[in-house]
Design a protein around this motif. Structure first.
Motif, PDB file in Angstrom:
ATOM      1  N   LEU A 189       0.823  -1.201   0.000  1.00 25.15           N
ATOM      2  CA  LEU A 189       0.000   0.000   0.000  1.00 25.15           C
ATOM      3  C   LEU A 189       0.861   1.256   0.000  1.00 25.15           C
ATOM      4  N   GLN A 190       0.228   2.395  -0.336  1.00 26.28           N
ATOM      5  CA  GLN A 190       0.804   3.713  -0.077  1.00 26.28           C
ATOM      6  C   GLN A 190      -0.005   4.346   1.052  1.00 26.28           C
ATOM      7  N   ILE A 191       0.677   4.749   2.110  1.00 21.47           N
ATOM      8  CA  ILE A 191       0.009   5.404   3.235  1.00 21.47           C
ATOM      9  C   ILE A 191       0.797   6.648   3.593  1.00 21.47           C
ATOM     10  N   SER A 192       0.093   7.770   3.728  1.00 22.06           N
ATOM     11  CA  SER A 192       0.722   8.988   4.228  1.00 22.06           C
ATOM     12  C   SER A 192      -0.146   9.571   5.337  1.00 22.06           C
ATOM     13  N   SER A 193       0.500  10.222   6.286  1.00 25.33           N
ATOM     14  CA  SER A 193      -0.175  10.858   7.409  1.00 25.33           C
ATOM     15  C   SER A 193       0.231  12.329   7.436  1.00 25.33           C
ATOM     16  N   ARG A 194      -0.731  13.197   7.106  1.00 28.66           N
ATOM     17  CA  ARG A 194      -0.441  14.632   6.992  1.00 28.66           C
ATOM     18  C   ARG A 194       0.758  14.876   6.076  1.00 28.66           C
ATOM     19  N   GLY A 195       0.899  14.053   5.058  1.00 28.73           N
ATOM     20  CA  GLY A 195       1.966  14.193   4.065  1.00 28.73           C
ATOM     21  C   GLY A 195       3.195  13.374   4.352  1.00 28.73           C
ATOM     22  N   PHE A 196       3.408  12.933   5.600  1.00 27.64           N
ATOM     23  CA  PHE A 196       4.553  12.074   5.894  1.00 27.64           C
ATOM     24  C   PHE A 196       4.351  10.725   5.209  1.00 27.64           C
ATOM     25  N   GLY A 197       5.372  10.283   4.471  1.00 34.94           N
ATOM     26  CA  GLY A 197       5.308   9.003   3.791  1.00 34.94           C
ATOM     27  C   GLY A 197       4.798   9.066   2.371  1.00 34.94           C
ATOM     28  N   ALA A 198       4.428  10.260   1.890  1.00 36.89           N
ATOM     29  CA  ALA A 198       3.807  10.358   0.562  1.00 36.89           C
ATOM     30  C   ALA A 198       4.776  10.013  -0.563  1.00 36.89           C
ATOM     31  N   GLY A 234       6.152  10.051  11.355  1.00 33.75           N
ATOM     32  CA  GLY A 234       5.238  11.140  11.037  1.00 33.75           C
ATOM     33  C   GLY A 234       3.807  10.796  11.355  1.00 33.75           C
ATOM     34  N   GLY A 235       3.526   9.531  11.538  1.00 36.25           N
ATOM     35  CA  GLY A 235       2.236   9.023  11.987  1.00 36.25           C
ATOM     36  C   GLY A 235       2.488   7.674  12.615  1.00 36.25           C
TER      37      GLY A 235
END
Length: 705
Positions: free
Chosen positions: A97-106, A160-161
């Motif tokens: 998967l692709q997961i980002s939290s408030r942009g972290f990991g994007a 970041g998350g």
């Protein structure tokens, strides 16, 4: 969205707060209300705390919400209702998967990075911050906790998350269960399990098998998962849990991304090179972990110990002529990894200034060691086979982090503050030195302190406001360092990104049956790591100058009637480069959007349960367009909206419980881009999402008495 200063943030919160305060006061003047207790969470504090009073954004998702009437294959099924979180199911099991939290990991090219993944308190992310969500087991789920914002730095660098899964303990009379499901594209899933327990302990066993031909060409996959958990409670003050997991993926195909023209011609296609080189991945991952907790009259002692192995063989589509470069490491990745770690913490309450102070102090150690080889992906004219050796090295990553977190509570006020020291070390021992391919051995160390502060206050029993702040840092991952140095060598000179986060928000209960959470956040980052190039399955990185991310999150859960419930989540975020930087010889101007971060995401769910044993519901998701590279000049992945429908029935006959599920995803058969490959130098940015698909499942459980 223009940049807000911290005082402007507080003013914006106050403007939003006034009408909510009035509603809460109106409710208070009516007849006394009976409120359900807010959920208890441990993520963000390391001990059970009322989520309503905490000065940060944390969501608890129960197993029923996460898994019922769902395939139980990916955690993307469970996380749609969490604002601030963008979960993009690539439908590509070779890349996760692709997961980002408030942009972290994007920016992650594969797997998950920049977000701490945990299960039962054990990290599923490597010490460098790279992790895979595929190891999560949803069959055994009790609940999920998702932490966002400044207090994520409590979990170290590259946090970041935080997404943490908790498995249930075996309890009650022994039972056995079996489930089967079928779906489009010859997708099948089988599950069998057993569990039970009493006051002295319990057991939980689960085995599942998933296979699919995939909706795109060259995307078939097979995934087997095993899970075993033994819990022991020799007395009321002691708890021990022993957990074993295994994931096996054999020969999972990788269809790769498409150019826009290729997508318009055939959205089900794989990239030409994917089929030419038979791009694929095999993974075998197993782990064993031990949790031990002991209550003393003075405090609580918590300990974890874990270890495991991971073997990966991956065939890339790097052309033969590219591998003629003496510095090339070939087109086949092959490594064996050993990983292990331990943590210990002491939680101590004190009386202080007529309030209660809780101090949590601990130490965490994590390590991984890769025996890594690279091979050519051809032998003569035969492509997609393991050829000559082109790389051999030992890669070690270790992390050591002491930390302390203080929480002081008195009446309606809660203050929190903490400090963590992070030490992350990378060491490379190059064993392949031939001719002009020199010695790439070396090491690099990243150190940093990450403080956080937060305050929350109960204006009324039904309304809490809070504010928090932190500084954090994010090291490159091992994979980001590999090709980011001069001439594609190891990037020892990459810097860690540093960030400063602010958050203000409120949590409130409106009426008897509605929970609302609202948060405004701002994140300023220096030395942000961005994609420099992505060619032939290999991505290199560099440090940009500064970025700004700010936005608003809203979640609303409501029981509209005795049989009708709804969930709603909104995220509106601006994510831009705030200074110019040079990438591939071109200047990226300030104000350009950071790729793979949608400005707006919406989620809505309506569930109707007209009678016991039957429920049906609709899910709707909207996501705005995505920029695919830093200059923002390439075709964006367009915005899209999807609707899913599901129904579930359950019957009980004595000791047998039967269940049936029917589900249709992408109900209106929309064409859309489900995820992107950031900065792909061949322009193959786009990974199409699946067309309308049906899913049907049935199962039974027998409970012994």
């Amino acid at each position: 969205m223009n940049k807000l200063t911290p005082p402007q943030f507080a003013a914006a919160l106050l403007a939003l707060l006034l009408p909510v305060t009035a509603l809460a006061e109106d409710d208070a003047q009516q007849e006394p209300l009976v409120f359900e207790a807010p959920p208890l969470v441990i993520t963000g504090s390391h001990y059970k705390a009322n989520s309503f009073n905490l000065p940060f954004s944390v969501q608890r998702i129960e197993a029923e919400q996460a898994t019922e009437a769902k395939p139980k294959v990916n955690i993307s099924e469970a996380l749609g209702s969490v604002p601030g979180l963008v979960v993009q199911n690539r439908n590509n099991y070779a890349q996760d998967l692709q997961i980002s939290s408030r942009g972290f990991g994007a920016r992650s090219a594969f797997g998950i990075r920049g977000i701490k993944l945990m299960a039962d308190g054990i990290p599923l992310s490597n010490p460098d911050g790279q992790g895979q969500a595929a190891t999560f087991d949803l069959d055994t789920l009790d609940h999920i906790e998702v932490l966002r914002g400044p207090f994520t730095n409590l979990y170290g660098s590259n946090s970041g998350g935080v997404i943490q899964l908790f498995s249930r303990d075996g309890a009650g009379a022994p039972s056995v269960s079996a489930n089967t499901a079928m779906s489009a594209w010859d997708t099948q899933r089988y599950q069998a399990g057993a569990e039970g327990g009493n006051e002295s302990g319990g057991f939980l066993l689960n085995q599942s098998q998933f296979s699919t031909d995939g909706y795109r060409e060259h995307s078939n996959a097979s995934i087997d998962k095993s899970f075993a958990k033994l819990t022991l409670t020799p007395d009321i003050d002691t708890r021990l849990a022993l957990i074993y997991t295994r994931l096996n993926q054999d020969d999972t195909k990788d269809p790769q991304g498409l150019t826009w023209d290729e997508y318009e011609e055939n959205q089900n296609a794989a990239s030409p090179n994917a089929e030419l080189y038979d791009t694929r991945k095999t993974v075998d991952n197993s782990s064993l972990s031990l949790n031990f907790e002991r209550e003393f009259s003075a405090g609580t002692w918590q300990n974890t110990l874990y270890g495991g192995t991971r073997h990966v063989t991956q065939y890339l589509s790097i052309p033969k002529f590219v591998q003629s470069n003496p510095l090339s490491s070939g087109g086949v990745i092959d490594f064996d990894r050993n990983f292990q770690g331990a943590s210990t913490r002491w939680i101590q309450p004190f009386g202080l200034f007529s309030g209660e102070l809780t101090v949590t102090s601990g130490l965490e150690y994590d390590a991984s060691s890769d025996d890594r080889q690279g091979y050519e992906n051809f032998v003569g004219d035969m492509l997609g086979v393991k050829g000559a050796l082109r790389r051999s090295e030992q890669d070690d990553v270790t992390s050591l982090s002491p930390f302390s977190q203080l929480v002081w509570e008195k009446d309606r006020l809660q203050l929190q503050g903490g400090l963590r020291y992070n030490h992350v070390e990378f060491q490379v021992d190059d064993k392949y030195i031939t001719g002009s391919n020199g010695d790439d051995s070396g090491q690099v160390t990243y150190d940093g302190y990450t403080p956080n502060l937060g305050v929350s206050y109960l204006l009324t029993p039904q309304l809490s406001i809070y504010s928090s702040w932190s500084r954090g840092f994010e090291t490159p991952t091992l994979n980001e360092l590999f090709y980011s140095g001069p001439d594609g060598r190891f990037g020892f000179d990459l810097d860690a990104a540093t960030s400063e986060q602010y958050e203000v928000g409120l949590k409130t209960r409106l009426g008897r049956n509605t929970n609302l959470q609202l948060a405004l956040f701002q994140i300023d980052t220096q030395d942000e790591l961005v994609v420099l190039a992505s060619v032939g399955g290999r991505t290199s990185y560099q440090n940009a100058t500064e970025t700004e991310r700010q936005g608003i999150e809203l979640s609303l859960d409501s029981r509209l009637t005795d049989s009708l419930t709804s969930r709603f989540a909104l995220t509106d975020m601006s994510a831009i480069y705030s200074q110019d930087f040079v990438s591939r010889g071109q200047t990226v101007k300030s104000g350009r959007h950071i790729p793979n971060i949608p400005q707006r995401s919406l989620f809505g769910e309506l569930t109707w349960q007209p009678l016991n044993g039957f429920s049906t519901g609709l899910e709707a998701l909207y996501r705005s367009n995505l920029y695919v590279e830093d200059s923002n000049t390439a075709k964006t992945a367009p915005s899209y909206a999807l609707v899913n429908w599901q129904a579930r029935a359950e019957q009980q006959v004595k000791q047998l419980t039967f269940n049936q599920v029917l589900r249709v995803d992408n109900l209106f058969d929309r064409e859309y881009i489900g995820s992107i490959v950031v900065g792909d130098s061949n322009g193959r940015y786009y990974e199409p999402g699946p067309e309308r698909a049906w899913y049907v499942g049935a199962g039974l459980e027998y409970r012994f008495e």
